[in-house]
Scaffold this motif. Structure first.
Motif, mmCIF file in Angstrom:
data_model
loop_
_atom_site.group_PDB
_atom_site.id
_atom_site.type_symbol
_atom_site.label_atom_id
_atom_site.label_comp_id
_atom_site.label_asym_id
_atom_site.label_seq_id
_atom_site.Cartn_x
_atom_site.Cartn_y
_atom_site.Cartn_z
ATOM 1 N N ILE A 1 -1.825 13.182 -2.894
ATOM 2 C CA ILE A 1 -1.908 11.864 -2.290
ATOM 3 C C ILE A 1 -2.637 10.960 -3.273
ATOM 4 O O ILE A 1 -3.660 11.348 -3.845
ATOM 5 N N ALA A 2 -2.088 9.768 -3.504
ATOM 6 C CA ALA A 2 -2.670 8.800 -4.438
ATOM 7 C C ALA A 2 -3.098 7.562 -3.663
ATOM 8 O O ALA A 2 -2.330 7.040 -2.847
ATOM 9 N N VAL A 3 -4.318 7.077 -3.928
ATOM 10 C CA VAL A 3 -4.881 5.918 -3.231
ATOM 11 C C VAL A 3 -5.468 4.980 -4.278
ATOM 12 O O VAL A 3 -6.247 5.414 -5.144
ATOM 13 N N VAL A 4 -5.108 3.701 -4.207
ATOM 14 C CA VAL A 4 -5.676 2.699 -5.104
ATOM 15 C C VAL A 4 -7.120 2.435 -4.679
ATOM 16 O O VAL A 4 -7.395 2.183 -3.500
ATOM 17 N N THR A 5 -8.035 2.491 -5.633
ATOM 18 C CA THR A 5 -9.458 2.372 -5.340
ATOM 19 C C THR A 5 -10.048 1.131 -5.981
ATOM 20 O O THR A 5 -9.468 0.537 -6.902
ATOM 21 N N GLU A 6 -11.213 0.773 -5.496
ATOM 22 C CA GLU A 6 -11.953 -0.371 -6.040
ATOM 23 C C GLU A 6 -12.904 0.126 -7.115
ATOM 24 O O GLU A 6 -13.596 1.133 -6.943
ATOM 25 N N CYS A 7 -12.924 -0.584 -8.243
ATOM 26 C CA CYS A 7 -13.830 -0.209 -9.326
ATOM 27 C C CYS A 7 -14.139 -1.457 -10.137
ATOM 28 O O CYS A 7 -13.441 -2.462 -10.055
ATOM 29 N N ALA A 8 -15.185 -1.387 -10.912
ATOM 30 C CA ALA A 8 -15.596 -2.504 -11.758
ATOM 31 C C ALA A 8 -15.084 -2.281 -13.175
ATOM 32 O O ALA A 8 -15.190 -1.189 -13.714
ATOM 33 N N LEU B 1 -2.272 -2.597 -8.507
ATOM 34 C CA LEU B 1 -1.715 -3.247 -7.325
ATOM 35 C C LEU B 1 -0.867 -2.319 -6.473
ATOM 36 O O LEU B 1 -0.721 -2.558 -5.276
ATOM 37 N N ASP B 2 -0.277 -1.278 -7.055
ATOM 38 C CA ASP B 2 0.499 -0.334 -6.246
ATOM 39 C C ASP B 2 0.791 0.917 -7.064
ATOM 40 O O ASP B 2 0.761 0.892 -8.308
ATOM 41 N N VAL B 3 1.074 2.009 -6.347
ATOM 42 C CA VAL B 3 1.422 3.291 -6.969
ATOM 43 C C VAL B 3 2.614 3.867 -6.217
ATOM 44 O O VAL B 3 2.748 3.676 -5.002
ATOM 45 N N LYS B 4 3.482 4.583 -6.930
ATOM 46 C CA LYS B 4 4.650 5.216 -6.317
ATOM 47 C C LYS B 4 4.920 6.550 -7.022
ATOM 48 O O LYS B 4 5.034 6.599 -8.251
ATOM 49 N N TRP B 5 5.038 7.641 -6.229
ATOM 50 C CA TRP B 5 5.398 8.937 -6.793
ATOM 51 C C TRP B 5 6.885 8.976 -7.106
ATOM 52 O O TRP B 5 7.708 8.407 -6.377
ATOM 53 N N ASN B 6 7.212 9.677 -8.181
ATOM 54 C CA ASN B 6 8.609 9.909 -8.523
ATOM 55 C C ASN B 6 9.227 10.811 -7.448
ATOM 56 O O ASN B 6 8.714 11.910 -7.194
ATOM 57 N N PRO B 7 10.322 10.407 -6.796
ATOM 58 C CA PRO B 7 10.881 11.242 -5.726
ATOM 59 C C PRO B 7 11.459 12.554 -6.221
ATOM 60 O O PRO B 7 11.693 13.455 -5.407
ATOM 61 N N PHE B 8 11.670 12.709 -7.533
ATOM 62 C CA PHE B 8 12.272 13.927 -8.076
ATOM 63 C C PHE B 8 11.307 14.727 -8.945
ATOM 64 O O PHE B 8 11.701 15.701 -9.577
ATOM 65 N N CYS C 1 1.441 -0.023 -11.194
ATOM 66 C CA CYS C 1 1.553 -1.377 -11.733
ATOM 67 C C CYS C 1 0.212 -2.082 -11.563
ATOM 68 O O CYS C 1 -0.572 -1.732 -10.675
ATOM 69 N N SER C 2 -0.028 -3.090 -12.394
ATOM 70 C CA SER C 2 -1.379 -3.633 -12.464
ATOM 71 C C SER C 2 -1.355 -5.115 -12.794
ATOM 72 O O SER C 2 -0.324 -5.694 -13.158
ATOM 73 N N VAL D 1 2.084 -7.491 -12.393
ATOM 74 C CA VAL D 1 3.225 -6.791 -11.796
ATOM 75 C C VAL D 1 2.817 -6.370 -10.392
ATOM 76 O O VAL D 1 1.860 -5.613 -10.217
ATOM 77 N N GLY D 2 3.549 -6.841 -9.381
ATOM 78 C CA GLY D 2 3.169 -6.593 -8.005
ATOM 79 C C GLY D 2 4.006 -5.574 -7.276
ATOM 80 O O GLY D 2 3.582 -5.038 -6.255
ATOM 81 N N ILE D 3 5.231 -5.268 -7.781
ATOM 82 C CA ILE D 3 6.147 -4.382 -7.062
ATOM 83 C C ILE D 3 6.761 -3.393 -8.040
ATOM 84 O O ILE D 3 7.207 -3.772 -9.129
ATOM 85 N N ILE D 4 6.791 -2.123 -7.657
ATOM 86 C CA ILE D 4 7.544 -1.098 -8.377
ATOM 87 C C ILE D 4 8.295 -0.264 -7.342
ATOM 88 O O ILE D 4 7.833 -0.073 -6.217
#
Length: 555
Positions: free
Chosen positions: A51-58, A89-96, A104-105, A138-141
């Motif tokens: 499981i991947a979660v975007v986190t807050e960091c400095a 801004l977002d993360v997506k696992w490769n379905p394969f 993306c950032s 980049v906001g969408i992948i």
């Protein structure tokens, strides 16, 4: 006297008693510093392994990758994936490939990461691929649903690009297709996307844009095929319902009431169905399960999730029930069907990001059955698997194929109906198919399973490294300079653009040493110039002073 037909409003459904079962704190992910970003993204992605979660960091951007069984309190110093220089801004696992993830950032790049089999053991800063093609954040992948290694990206520079991440090189600057881009410095509102959704075989792309309209595109050519013209619906999110050949969009009405609308993708002039839900302001995220024909609507900032059942007959949507919680969700991740616990009749699983508690809470949707320990074939038909139906090159040539299906019944395998692609594809598929063999629903693992899993992990680790990096260290034929920090230059993208002529990289050790010594000489010369800069500055000041005195004497 005319006869009146009577039809009951009650719809008999085997899913009318579906209920949401949140995990306890011991089986959740506690202490996760969830991002403070205000973008309307999910900020979470899950697969049967991680499981991947975007986190807050400095100072830059990062996201956390945890094994699905790593529940409980998360160490604040847990290693992260932190290679972006701007907020993720977002993360997506490769379905394969369960060990490949895209991010993306705000630093205008998209990165492809390889996650080790045993998880992230130390901070991961070097990505396998860096995609440089955008000039703004980049906001969408989105990964292609049937062709492997195809990734779509959309940014705030009004460009929508399609990448083949299997291309050679650590830095990719040229996409294989430019779906949308500004023309003659005109920035149309339809090119700034809010959401995207591929249809079942990936031959069509539905998008919502800044002008709040729904559009259907051909992703190969970028041609706009349909545009919605309804003035009573401002769309924010869109979803393809391939089984019924419909589009579903969520948004708001002119009176700022949240709406759900169904469309015919071949004719967006008028909606097929509209329903107003409430007056809340949060964005509605739609999720559709084609196996059970259930639709889930989850609001950002809400604590509730509504369930509907879809059908071919009007009104198309039948409300089932609603899950309610006092804790609002900032984003949601969804587990693929192949990662569910079929022994407990689990048909869907969310991962709710509860920012006010720094908590990621798994939420299982369960169909109550008297005999829950056996496989329920009516709940789990053939579903989308983790095998690609074709390569990126085949899709670019115009071939369309539906997804490769698999059975969720234990110890059941289904043959791939499509011809096998090259040999290296089979290696990646075998690696991605290995995952944790969990027992009960709480994610506990027996000691015997742990011993077997650890041994399999070591073997897979070696095979995985050999498959990804087959060359010896002394082989410099694939050497490339690090271009991730080079400023992007203005160019006009075309589907078949070529790299500019560059000096070939060194191929032997002696040539590499010569290049190294040449760079050392240049560095030494620059250092001498820096040392003598004060003397040169004094000389220039004296020349300026003398020039001014001569000009005054002349006048």
């Amino acid at each position: 006297m005319a006869e009146m037909s009577w039809r009951s409003s009650f719809r008999c459904s085997k899913f009318r008693h579906v209920f949401g079962k949140p995990s306890t704190k011991e089986h959740s992910y506690d202490g996760v510093p969830i991002t403070h970003s205000v973008h309307d993204n999910h900020f979470c992605s899950a697969n049967p392994c991680f499981i991947a979660v975007v986190t807050e960091c400095a100072g830059g951007g990062s996201f956390l990758v945890l094994p699905v069984h790593h529940t409980g309190r998360v160490d604040p110093q847990h290693p992260r994936v932190c290679g972006h220089s701007g907020r993720v801004l977002d993360v997506k696992w490769n379905p394969f490939d369960d060990h490949c993830i895209a991010s993306c950032s705000e630093d205008c790049t998209v990165k492809i990461w390889d996650i080790p089999v045993c998880g992230v053991q130390q901070n991961l800063t070097k990505a396998r691929k860096t995609l440089i093609g955008h000039k703004r954040r980049v906001g969408i992948i989105e990964w292609h649903p049937t062709a492997e290694n195809l990734l779509l990206s959309a940014a705030y520079d009004y460009k929508v690009l399609l990448w083949d991440v299997s291309q050679v090189g650590a830095v990719l600057r040229y996409p294989v297709r430019v779906v949308l881009m500004p023309i003659f410095h005109r920035y149309p509102a339809e090119a700034l996307l809010l959401s995207v959704s591929f249809n079942t075989d990936g031959s069509r792309l539905a998008v919502t844009s800044k002008d709040r309209r729904v559009r259907v595109l051909d992703p190969r050519t970028g041609k706009i095929l349909q545009v919605s013209s309804s003035k009573f619906h401002r769309a924010s999110k869109v979803l393809y319902i391939g089984e019924f050949k419909m589009l579903l969009s969520t948004g708001s009405s002119p009176w700022n009431h949240r709406q759900v609308v169904l469309w015919d993708p071949d004719d967006l002039s008028e909606p097929l169905y509209e329903e107003e839900l409430d007056g809340s302001a949060g964005v509605l995220f739609p999720f559709y399960d084609p196996d059970t024909r259930m639709l889930y609507l989850a609001g950002k900032g809400d604590g509730n999730i509504r369930y509907y059942e879809m059908s071919n007959e009007k009104p198309f949507l039948s409300f089932l029930t609603e899950y309610r919680s006092l804790l609002p969700q900032k984003g949601l991740g969804v587990m693929p069907k192949r990662g569910l616990d079929v022994s407990s009749c689990e048909v869907f699983r969310f991962y709710r990001l509860i920012a006010i508690k720094d908590l990621v809470e798994p939420l299982s949707m369960i169909v109550p059955r008297k005999e829950s320990g056996i496989f329920q074939e009516d709940l789990y038909p053939m579903t989308v698997g983790n095998q690609a139906a074709m390569t990126a090159q085949e899709w670019l040539l115009g071939i369309n194929r539906g997804p490769v299906l698999m059975s969720l019944k234990p110890e059941t395998r289904v043959a791939n109906p499509y011809p096998e692609t090259p040999a290296e594809k089979g290696v990646v598929r075998k690696l991605s198919s290995l995952r944790f063999q969990l027992g009960p629903a709480d994610g506990s693992v027996s000691r015997t399973d742990l011993d077997f899993t650890e041994e399999a992990f070591f073997e897979e680790q070696l095979a995985y490294q050999d498959a990804k990096y087959p060359k010896e260290v002394s082989d410099l034929s694939g050497w490339q300079p690090d271009e991730t920090q080079i400023p992007m230059w203005t160019y006009c993208c075309t589907p078949h653009c070529c790299e500019p002529a560059e000096r070939p990289p060194p191929t032997t050790e002696s040539e590499l040493l010569q290049a190294f010594y040449r760079q050392q000489d240049e560095i030494r010369g620059l250092r001498e110039q820096l040392i003598n800069k004060d003397v040169r500055i004094s000389q220039l000041e004296m020349e300026i002073k003398n020039t001014r005195n001569n000009m005054r004497a002349t006048f």
